[in-house]
Design an enzyme around this catalytic site. Sequence first.
Site, PDB file in Angstrom:
ATOM      1  CE  LYS A   1      -3.981   1.909   2.576  1.00  0.00           C
ATOM      2  NZ  LYS A   1      -4.851   1.703   3.755  1.00  0.00           N
TER       3      LYS A   1
ATOM      4  CB  SER B   1      -8.458   0.733   5.788  1.00  0.00           C
ATOM      5  OG  SER B   1      -9.170   1.943   5.759  1.00  0.00           O
TER       6      SER B   1
ATOM      7  CB  SER C   1      -8.144   3.490   2.820  1.00  0.00           C
ATOM      8  OG  SER C   1      -7.295   2.902   3.787  1.00  0.00           O
TER       9      SER C   1
END
Lengths: 498, 99
Positions: free
Chosen positions: A78, A177, A153
């Site tokens: 990420k 997330s 997210s």
Amino acid sequence: MISTATARRIAGDVRSGKRTAREVVEESLARIEKYDGEIHAFVHVCSDEALARADGIDAAVARGETDGLLLGVPVAVKDNICTRNIPTTAASRILENYRPPYDAHVIERLLGEGAVIVGKTNQDEFGMGSTSQYTVYEATRNPWNSGRVPGGSSGGSAAAVAAGMVPIALGTDTGGSIRQPAAFCGVTGLKPTYGRVSRYGLIAFASSLDQIGPITADAPDAALALRVIAGRDERDSTSADKKVPAYDGKPVSGGSIEGLKIGLPLEYFPDNLDGEVAAAVRLGVSGLEKLGASVVEVSLPHTRYAIAAYYIIAPAEASSNLARYDGVHYGRRAESHDVRSLYVRSRSEGFGPEVQRRIMLGTFALSSGYYDAYYLKAQKVRTLVRRDFEKAFERCDLIVSPVAPGSAFPLGKWLDDPIRMYLGDVFTVPASLAGCPAVSVPCGMTGDGLPIGMQVIGPEFREGLVLGAAAAYQKATDHPAGIPSEIRKIESRSGANN
Amino acid sequence: MKIDKQLVRKIALLARLEIPEDKIETMQAQLQEILSYFEMLSELDTSEVPPTVFQHTSSSVFREDCVRESYPQHIPLEQAPESHLEYFRTPRVVEEESP
């Protein structure tokens, strides 16, 4: 046709010389090249670095150096996790062109076990969002339906694993997330116990909640990845000084989950819960019963207050953490003739709308005159939520619930309705506030062909139990069924062209 | 809790953000809606409840205060939007003295 090799299989094959790391990494890069024009899971692909590293691993294997739990395994990271000399932007304009001079703790650990970083994945800016649309890049699409969000997210990481581009992706979870995008994309996502994994090198959103965890195709791979990234790191004073078990993702107690007590919290099955989600999760629970678990009803009475407490605490911490972006030391700087407007302009141009909204909210909650009524009150309610879990775990070993109130929704929906969007986190936020480990496991599909996730929550530091139950369930079932539809379409188009 | 435009401007000032005048109203309405939602917390009596600050550490964590290797200056400076010699460069902070 895409194969679905697990990380365990890849590492075994590279170790035994059955496949080279270069072959594995080339295949991963080829899939990214082929699918990502439509999926937009990656914001940066580092092909040259990945191939060079794969060659280094192959040379080491040839010399007989075959240690490494993740030998030759391609991993996506990420974009809010620092990777040395590789762009790390947290999907924010304010960090455009930022290249960290160091690796996050989790990256050091991955590299130390022979993993190969292939690129950085898309997300909501700084982790603030649950659709991966609040990004400075093109929004990520759900591999099961490109008109739908992948969740967020960590949407890029979940989509990359779902599409078979990588077997392991790192995500981060502050209020759901990792778990919610894993559910929306039909993959496995683990939020470890707060403190299980060092946050050193993670771009901070809400420091008392943030946690890094793996997104994988199945629970045994999540266990393997956790074993690599977990453990004490003195550079994060909140990382726990507790031994890391050799998580193997095997079903607990000699191959079965027989005798485990599953708690079903009645507050997590409200009347307005999506019917297909409720049915799939209940079916998942009866699947666990068939494997020998028993089910008890439990109550987490402060569940309905969790969203309010979370959306005070997280923005408050964010407003403080994001004060460092000032246009002076790194990141984007706006043109300006005095320091004050340099700060204001750099921040106003650099942060997107949701980040600005949360900074405003957090600044308010911490400001003089409102601190006790909002921030302190929320921290007290957090204690009540924690106590709910402590009490419930006196009556059961694990808690099972839906991950989200519905399945992946259309792109663009609720973007201008923050409260409606926040309420989507209702089932993931409580475990975050309590610090408990929780995994999202696919448990069914909607009539429209979208995955549904089931959440398995455990007591603190019981990741082995959580993943063991998830692995036993996955071994006995087959969710989600087959290859995501958008990937199948791309494959059949390219098949027709050949 | 009532949020007016004046309060929105004040928070923006504290947060070092510039909310354009035509966006103030939207921000005001959204903050108002969110804060109204938070009001449910007042249903709970928390007078006897301690706050949770961090999960496992109830006190500060200390380490030995010793000299450690750090980056050479040029490394962080390479990330600076503007630098001069071994300094981060900003617009002038102090007023020029009048002659």
